[in-house]
Design an enzyme around this catalytic site. Structure first.
Site, PDB file in Angstrom:
ATOM      1  CG  ASP A  58     -46.020  -5.568  -5.734  1.00 46.39           C
ATOM      2  OD1 ASP A  58     -45.818  -6.315  -5.242  1.00 46.39           O
ATOM      3  OD2 ASP A  58     -47.030  -5.351  -6.925  1.00 46.39           O
ATOM      4  CG  HIS A  83     -46.663  -1.216  -8.789  1.00 47.19           C
ATOM      5  ND1 HIS A  83     -47.215  -1.472  -9.993  1.00 47.19           N
ATOM      6  CD2 HIS A  83     -47.140  -2.045  -7.859  1.00 47.19           C
ATOM      7  CE1 HIS A  83     -47.927  -2.682  -9.781  1.00 47.19           C
ATOM      8  NE2 HIS A  83     -47.994  -3.019  -8.622  1.00 47.19           N
ATOM      9  CG  ASP A 123     -46.851  -6.055 -10.085  1.00 49.25           C
ATOM     10  OD1 ASP A 123     -46.934  -6.820 -10.982  1.00 49.25           O
ATOM     11  OD2 ASP A 123     -47.981  -5.947  -9.391  1.00 49.25           O
ATOM     12  CG  ASP A 132     -47.975  -1.096 -15.578  1.00 46.41           C
ATOM     13  OD1 ASP A 132     -47.793  -0.435 -16.658  1.00 46.41           O
ATOM     14  OD2 ASP A 132     -48.643  -2.345 -15.785  1.00 46.41           O
ATOM     15  NE  ARG A 133     -52.357   0.293 -10.133  1.00 47.26           N
ATOM     16  CZ  ARG A 133     -53.596   0.687 -10.541  1.00 47.26           C
ATOM     17  NH1 ARG A 133     -53.697   1.875 -10.537  1.00 47.26           N
ATOM     18  NH2 ARG A 133     -54.605  -0.286 -10.734  1.00 47.26           N
ATOM     19  CG  ASN A 173     -50.564  -8.626 -11.390  1.00 47.28           C
ATOM     20  OD1 ASN A 173     -49.667  -8.372 -10.413  1.00 47.28           O
ATOM     21  ND2 ASN A 173     -51.415  -7.702 -11.537  1.00 47.28           N
ATOM     22  CG  HIS A 174     -49.066  -4.487 -13.083  1.00 47.62           C
ATOM     23  ND1 HIS A 174     -49.600  -3.488 -13.517  1.00 47.62           N
ATOM     24  CD2 HIS A 174     -49.773  -4.819 -12.044  1.00 47.62           C
ATOM     25  CE1 HIS A 174     -50.855  -3.024 -12.983  1.00 47.62           C
ATOM     26  NE2 HIS A 174     -51.109  -3.944 -11.919  1.00 47.62           N
ATOM     27  CG  HIS A 182     -46.502 -10.806  -8.365  1.00 46.09           C
ATOM     28  ND1 HIS A 182     -45.678  -9.820  -7.868  1.00 46.09           N
ATOM     29  CD2 HIS A 182     -47.565 -10.424  -8.673  1.00 46.09           C
ATOM     30  CE1 HIS A 182     -46.505  -8.621  -7.838  1.00 46.09           C
ATOM     31  NE2 HIS A 182     -47.500  -8.847  -8.233  1.00 46.09           N
ATOM     32  NE  ARG A 204     -55.091  -9.605  -6.361  1.00 47.86           N
ATOM     33  CZ  ARG A 204     -54.421  -8.379  -6.115  1.00 47.86           C
ATOM     34  NH1 ARG A 204     -54.551  -7.368  -7.003  1.00 47.86           N
ATOM     35  NH2 ARG A 204     -53.540  -8.271  -4.937  1.00 47.86           N
ATOM     36  CG  HIS A 252     -50.546  -9.950  -6.385  1.00 44.98           C
ATOM     37  ND1 HIS A 252     -50.802  -9.137  -7.608  1.00 44.98           N
ATOM     38  CD2 HIS A 252     -51.861 -10.707  -6.641  1.00 44.98           C
ATOM     39  CE1 HIS A 252     -51.714  -9.502  -8.357  1.00 44.98           C
ATOM     40  NE2 HIS A 252     -52.372 -10.438  -7.614  1.00 44.98           N
TER      41      HIS A 252
END
Length: 498
Positions: free
Chosen positions: A242, A244, A271, A274-275, A303-304, A352, A400, A427
């Site tokens: 990730d 991110h 990923d 995001d964030r 997943n993002h 992922h 989750r 992840h």
């Protein structure tokens, strides 16, 4: 409700108990220990200590409420939801429980249920400005989703990519950033210039941004869901987890390990966005290298790389702020075509999330997955993006709230069934940036150090050669970045809770 209710820290020693039974001294000791861990952002240690307090006295609502908060910090929304519900069951007047559960529902994009809990808070605390604001923002989301559903038609949706004519977009003479030449091919010089442009916090011109997106979409449309990668015996290969939106840490990876090239290939395992608030810079960097090195630079969906996550966690807002609504929709189309996993020398599978809720899944089953869509809430595609390993044997519901947890026996069976050596997945934040589990057969790699500027973790990447595929790990600390906080572009409601 006083101002401390706004994402207040866990109840500490001396807090007024909300249940009749305050528990025994041993439970309080573990609770105090957990609060100290929480204060140091050691959330997993906090969860362990809260769990011990609950074992000692399972009748204290704040113990569950506190652990729910710690689960939220580690994005275990399913577990956070369960604990918040337990707290509310023990004490229906425990307001923080409703806050925690609303946050968990939002993490799971179940906005109607989040709104229901926020309505309960507002009913009890009608003069609480913070509660009213969160309730109003959640209500707006629910109303927007209902409106979008109401106006939806069964006609085939027009692809945004088909409406864009790059040739009609002019480049202003004042633009000083990198330019694609007449042949529109990405070059190494273009990418080096692009990295320097992003470091100066300048934008790639929208003409070239659109061209990259259209070109990468056309490329990914032709790729399978499972991509086979050949690594020559003496060649080095790098796997990253990730990112991110942490652009400056991405640049640091290239500083530590070299820029991608035909002799220095990479795989980034989902990923990307995001964030972190430099997601646009990350994704154009990664897409640019993919176009430059299609056979030596690989990207997998996380997943993002999905519409609902991008709407909540900042990427959509960032694209709209830096470019346009149209481009945000185009990104959604592109992400739908990202491959789901990669097979290295027919021996190492990289995805992922993780493995599956049923036995006997084959590589051919993965190849047949129709990925051109938003991920469903169950099935192979969902589990490839969302599942996590667990130390216990067997399978369990995911903490989750999406995907599953799978044990070492599940990993063994999958590897044996498909003649594989081990799996790599991402992840999950890990203190050193990586974790080797299931007797070395399930490796987690996470490449965003000090995730969200709060977690204090290292980032890491894996290097190997094609001869034996033995993984080596490089951990590194976060590097400084401009004073733009994570989640700066996130949905207003989500930012209110974080």
């Amino acid at each position: 409700m006083d101002s401390t209710m706004k994402d207040a820290p866990p109840e500490g020693k001396g807090a007024v108990p909300v249940t009749k039974d305050v528990g025994n001294a041993e439970a309080e000791k573990f609770k105090d220990e957990a609060n100290k861990h929480f204060g140091k952002k050691e959330y997993k240690l906090a969860i362990d200590s809260y769990s011990k307090a609950i074992e000692m006295d399972p009748n204290v609502a704040p113990y569950f409420g506190n652990r729910s908060f710690a689960y939220l910090r580690t994005e275990m929304f399913g577990a956070a939801l369960q604990d918040a519900t337990s707290a509310i069951t023990l004490d229906p007047s425990y307001i923080k429980g409703y806050y925690r559960r609303a946050a968990a529902y939002m993490g799971l994009t179940k906005f109607k249920l989040a709104l229901r809990d926020l309505e309960a808070v507002v009913k009890v605390r009608p003069n609480d400005a913070d509660a009213k604001l969160k309730h109003q923002e959640c209500k707006k989301i629910v109303q927007r989703l209902a409106f979008e559903k109401a106006i939806a038609v069964d006609e085939v949706k027009v692809c945004v990519s088909s409406t864009i004519s790059v040739d009609e977009i002019d480049v202003e003479t004042s633009y000083t950033g990198p330019r694609l030449k007449d042949d529109k091919l990405v070059t190494k010089e273009f990418l080096v210039d692009l990295l320097e442009t992003f470091k100066r916090r300048e934008k790639l011109h929208r003409k070239y941004a659109y061209q990259i997106l259209l070109d990468i979409k056309a490329y990914f449309e032709k790729q399978p869901s499972l991509v086979s990668v050949n690594i020559p015996p003496e060649s080095k290969f790098t796997v990253c987890g990730d990112i991110h939106g942490q652009f400056y840490d991405l640049v640091n990876i290239f500083s530590l390990n070299g820029l991608p090239s035909e002799t220095n290939p990479y795989l980034f395992n989902g990923d990307f966005v995001d964030r972190g608030s430099f997601s646009v810079e990350c994704i154009f960097t990664l897409f640019g290298f993919k176009l430059l090195l299609p056979d030596h630079f690989f990207l997998a969906r996380g997943n993002h790389e999905t519409e609902t996550m991008n709407q909540m966690y900042g990427f959509e807002g960032e694209v709209k702020a830096k470019y346009s609504d149209q481009m945000a929709h185009l990104f959604t189309e592109v992400y739908n075509y990202l491959p789901l996993c990669h097979l290295l020398n027919d021996k190492v599978l990289v995805m992922h999330g993780g493995l599956f809720s049923k036995d006997d899944v084959t590589l051919d089953d993965i190849r047949k997955v129709d990925r051109n869509r938003q991920p469903p809430e169950e099935g192979l595609m969902c589990e490839l993006l969302w599942s996590d390993p667990q130390p216990e044997r067997g399978r369990a519901p995911s903490k989750r709230g999406v995907g599953i947890q799978f044990g070492p026996d599940v990993t063994d069976n999958f590897l044996r069934h498909n003649d594989l050596s081990y799996v790599i997945r991402s992840h999950e934040v890990k203190p050193e940036g990586y974790e080797v589990a299931h007797d070395g057969k399930c490796i987690t790699i996470f490449s965003a150090p000090n995730y969200c500027d709060t977690m204090g973790n290292k980032g890491a990447f894996i290097t190997m050669n094609g001869r034996d595929l033995n993984p080596s790990f490089v951990s590194y600390d976060a590097v400084p970045h401009p004073d733009v906080k994570p989640m700066a572009y996130a949905n207003r409601l989500m930012s209110l809770f974080t």
